[in-house]
Design a protein around this motif. Structure first.
Motif, PDB file in Angstrom:
ATOM      1  N   GLY A  91       0.805  -1.216   0.000  1.00  0.00           N
ATOM      2  CA  GLY A  91       0.000   0.000   0.000  1.00  0.00           C
ATOM      3  C   GLY A  91       0.834   1.260   0.000  1.00  0.00           C
ATOM      4  N   VAL A  92       1.891   1.286   0.820  1.00  0.00           N
ATOM      5  CA  VAL A  92       2.769   2.454   0.876  1.00  0.00           C
ATOM      6  C   VAL A  92       3.438   2.681  -0.479  1.00  0.00           C
ATOM      7  N   GLU A  93       3.944   1.592  -1.061  1.00  0.00           N
ATOM      8  CA  GLU A  93       4.651   1.712  -2.337  1.00  0.00           C
ATOM      9  C   GLU A  93       3.730   2.219  -3.444  1.00  0.00           C
ATOM     10  N   ALA A  94       2.489   1.708  -3.471  1.00  0.00           N
ATOM     11  CA  ALA A  94       1.553   2.118  -4.519  1.00  0.00           C
ATOM     12  C   ALA A  94       1.231   3.607  -4.419  1.00  0.00           C
ATOM     13  N   GLU A  95       1.007   4.092  -3.193  1.00  0.00           N
ATOM     14  CA  GLU A  95       0.672   5.511  -3.011  1.00  0.00           C
ATOM     15  C   GLU A  95       1.861   6.403  -3.360  1.00  0.00           C
ATOM     16  N   CYS A  96       3.040   6.015  -2.920  1.00  0.00           N
ATOM     17  CA  CYS A  96       4.237   6.812  -3.218  1.00  0.00           C
ATOM     18  C   CYS A  96       4.508   6.841  -4.721  1.00  0.00           C
ATOM     19  N   VAL A 101       7.108   9.516  -5.855  1.00  0.00           N
ATOM     20  CA  VAL A 101       7.992   9.564  -4.697  1.00  0.00           C
ATOM     21  C   VAL A 101       8.641   8.195  -4.496  1.00  0.00           C
ATOM     22  N   GLY A 102       9.940   8.163  -4.242  1.00  0.00           N
ATOM     23  CA  GLY A 102      10.649   6.914  -4.002  1.00  0.00           C
ATOM     24  C   GLY A 102      10.520   6.467  -2.563  1.00  0.00           C
ATOM     25  N   MET A 103      10.781   5.198  -2.319  1.00  0.00           N
ATOM     26  CA  MET A 103      10.645   4.640  -0.973  1.00  0.00           C
ATOM     27  C   MET A 103      11.855   3.776  -0.646  1.00  0.00           C
ATOM     28  N   GLN A 302      -8.764  -6.684   8.247  1.00  0.00           N
ATOM     29  CA  GLN A 302      -8.381  -5.279   8.368  1.00  0.00           C
ATOM     30  C   GLN A 302      -7.698  -4.900   7.061  1.00  0.00           C
ATOM     31  N   PRO A 303      -8.017  -3.716   6.526  1.00  0.00           N
ATOM     32  CA  PRO A 303      -7.528  -3.335   5.188  1.00  0.00           C
ATOM     33  C   PRO A 303      -6.075  -2.910   5.230  1.00  0.00           C
ATOM     34  N   LEU A 304      -5.183  -3.882   5.262  1.00  0.00           N
ATOM     35  CA  LEU A 304      -3.761  -3.598   5.456  1.00  0.00           C
ATOM     36  C   LEU A 304      -3.173  -2.742   4.337  1.00  0.00           C
ATOM     37  N   GLU A 305      -3.473  -3.104   3.105  1.00  0.00           N
ATOM     38  CA  GLU A 305      -2.935  -2.326   1.987  1.00  0.00           C
ATOM     39  C   GLU A 305      -3.456  -0.891   2.035  1.00  0.00           C
ATOM     40  N   GLU A 306      -4.725  -0.734   2.366  1.00  0.00           N
ATOM     41  CA  GLU A 306      -5.292   0.609   2.456  1.00  0.00           C
ATOM     42  C   GLU A 306      -4.681   1.387   3.611  1.00  0.00           C
ATOM     43  N   MET A 307      -4.366   0.708   4.715  1.00  0.00           N
ATOM     44  CA  MET A 307      -3.688   1.378   5.832  1.00  0.00           C
ATOM     45  C   MET A 307      -2.346   1.946   5.373  1.00  0.00           C
ATOM     46  N   GLY A 308      -1.617   1.167   4.573  1.00  0.00           N
ATOM     47  CA  GLY A 308      -0.360   1.656   4.030  1.00  0.00           C
ATOM     48  C   GLY A 308      -0.562   2.848   3.115  1.00  0.00           C
ATOM     49  N   ARG A 309      -1.588   2.768   2.271  1.00  0.00           N
ATOM     50  CA  ARG A 309      -1.889   3.880   1.359  1.00  0.00           C
ATOM     51  C   ARG A 309      -2.233   5.156   2.133  1.00  0.00           C
ATOM     52  N   ILE A 310      -3.100   5.014   3.139  1.00  0.00           N
ATOM     53  CA  ILE A 310      -3.536   6.187   3.911  1.00  0.00           C
ATOM     54  C   ILE A 310      -2.352   6.821   4.634  1.00  0.00           C
ATOM     55  N   ALA A 311      -1.498   5.994   5.220  1.00  0.00           N
ATOM     56  CA  ALA A 311      -0.330   6.535   5.924  1.00  0.00           C
ATOM     57  C   ALA A 311       0.571   7.307   4.967  1.00  0.00           C
ATOM     58  N   ALA A 312       0.809   6.742   3.796  1.00  0.00           N
ATOM     59  CA  ALA A 312       1.647   7.428   2.807  1.00  0.00           C
ATOM     60  C   ALA A 312       0.976   8.717   2.336  1.00  0.00           C
ATOM     61  N   ARG A 313      -0.327   8.667   2.145  1.00  0.00           N
ATOM     62  CA  ARG A 313      -1.060   9.855   1.693  1.00  0.00           C
ATOM     63  C   ARG A 313      -0.968  10.976   2.730  1.00  0.00           C
ATOM     64  N   MET A 314      -1.140  10.606   4.010  1.00  0.00           N
ATOM     65  CA  MET A 314      -1.029  11.594   5.082  1.00  0.00           C
ATOM     66  C   MET A 314       0.360  12.212   5.102  1.00  0.00           C
ATOM     67  N   LEU A 315       1.385  11.378   4.963  1.00  0.00           N
ATOM     68  CA  LEU A 315       2.758  11.877   4.993  1.00  0.00           C
ATOM     69  C   LEU A 315       3.020  12.834   3.834  1.00  0.00           C
ATOM     70  N   LEU A 316       2.582  12.472   2.649  1.00  0.00           N
ATOM     71  CA  LEU A 316       2.802  13.331   1.483  1.00  0.00           C
ATOM     72  C   LEU A 316       2.053  14.655   1.613  1.00  0.00           C
ATOM     73  N   GLN A 317       0.853  14.616   2.195  1.00  0.00           N
ATOM     74  CA  GLN A 317       0.113  15.858   2.423  1.00  0.00           C
ATOM     75  C   GLN A 317       0.841  16.747   3.420  1.00  0.00           C
ATOM     76  N   MET A 318       1.396  16.130   4.468  1.00  0.00           N
ATOM     77  CA  MET A 318       2.153  16.902   5.450  1.00  0.00           C
ATOM     78  C   MET A 318       3.383  17.542   4.826  1.00  0.00           C
ATOM     79  N   LEU A 319       4.018  16.830   3.920  1.00  0.00           N
ATOM     80  CA  LEU A 319       5.190  17.382   3.239  1.00  0.00           C
ATOM     81  C   LEU A 319       4.818  18.550   2.332  1.00  0.00           C
TER      82      LEU A 319
END
Length: 346
Positions: A91-96, A101-103, A302-319
């Motif tokens: 999930g994190v990789e897909a959102e980045c 954005v690289g990971m 529990q939507p694990l992939e979506e949890m990764g996506r949401i976390a990455a999305r939040m981080l990118l918005q903060m940046l």
């Protein structure tokens, strides 16, 4: 010197916290909280301070690097030895990737025996932010990361991090409740539970949901039926062996993770018990292999992939300078009934 003259003199200097604080009529500590996106600042005060920061084109010391975005984030995780971690990573990789954005994936051990510590990784990698998975976060670590101008989001933290650090999780309490209520609806009254480590927030919440379901059904919670494992095969196996060795063993076991549930399957096999005829089993996570177990595992998704996506999305918005609407996001869980649960034996 009058206050107006003081402010005029300060405004001609290179903007510092003192300059911003004096102009806003607040303390330097309050300005620092606004800069670091702390939640304990009144909205009107935050808006006034942010306006002054923009007017002065203020960049905090240590944040110059973030102004020169590297386009790289660190995903720090305690291990990749389970499908759970892989789903988060996916999930994190897909959102980045969707944002160009690289990971960098870094593994840390819970005993922190392997240097460098995760707080040093952003500087080593010149990354803009960190997504930390299933770890405890101390105030000192938060301050160290923020001092380097690096943003932080935590997935499934050991406990809710302070200082307004955003975190992403699932409705673990509701999931534990749903799993136990499902077993109760089948007629089970003696239900064992195997959580993860005691100190984990998600583990505590799942077992609290289990307790709540029993209490709603008017069934006294038996401490002998509650075990704490490690969310791994071994923890599920060892604790299931203990539960099945009780003078009055459970007719069903709610394992706090799918991987632990697999350990329970093996304990049942070695005890000569059939699943679900002799023992019903419920897991938690809904990993892809659950449908391929024999029998397929009833579990809480529990939507694990979506949890990764949401976390990455939040981080990118903060940046990009946007603050999360809420510092804590919990995604809904869902019971997936398959063939590992049935009515208890007569």
């Amino acid at each position: 010197m009058h206050r107006a003259e003081e402010l005029s003199e300060l405004s001609e200097q290179r903007p510092t916290l003192a300059v911003i604080a004096a102009e806003a009529g607040v303390s330097q500590a309050t300005v620092s909280k606004v800069i670091n996106s702390r939640s304990d600042v009144a909205p009107a005060t935050r808006e006034r301070v942010e306006g002054i920061l923009r007017a002065h084109d203020y960049v905090a010391p240590g944040r110059q690097a973030r102004a020169r975005r590297s386009g790289l984030v660190d995903l720090v995780i305690s291990g990749l030895d389970s499908a759970w971690a892989v789903e988060i990573l996916r999930g994190v990789e897909a959102e980045c990737a969707g944002h160009g954005v690289g990971m960098v994936v870094s593994l840390v051990r819970s005993d922190e025996a392997v240097p460098p510590s995760w707080t040093d990784l952003p500087v080593l990698h010149h990354s803009d932010g960190v997504i930390l998975v299933t770890s405890d976060v101390t105030d000192q670590q938060i301050e160290k990361v923020r001092a380097a101008g690096v943003e932080l989001v935590v997935i499934d933290p050991v406990d809710l991090p302070g200082h307004g650090v955003p975190s992403v999780g699932a409705t673990n309490w509701a999931g534990g409740l749903a799993a136990t209520e499902h077993l109760l609806s089948l007629g089970h009254r003696r239900i064992g539970v195997i959580g993860g480590r005691k100190e984990l927030l998600c583990s505590q919440a799942r077992i609290d949901g289990y307790r709540a379901a029993l209490e709603r059904a008017g069934i006294e919670v038996d401490r002998d039926l509650i075990r704490f494992g490690d969310f791994q095969h071994g923890g599920g196996f060892r604790n299931a062996v203990d539960l099945l060795s009780l003078p009055e063993p459970p007719t069903a076991i709610f394992a706090g993770s799918d991987v632990q549930a697999m350990g329970v399957y093996e304990a049942a096999r070695q005890a000569g018990l059939r699943v679900p005829q002799d023992l019903s089993i419920v897991g938690f996570d809904d990993l892809p292999m659950c449908e391929w177990l024999s029998p397929p595992l009833t579990t809480v998704r529990q939507p694990l992939e979506e949890m990764g996506r949401i976390a990455a999305r939040m981080l990118l918005q903060m940046l990009d300078g946007q603050r999360p609407v809420s510092p804590r996001v919990e995604l809904a869980t869902e019971l997936k009934v398959r063939h590992s649960t049935a009515a208890p034996p007569d």
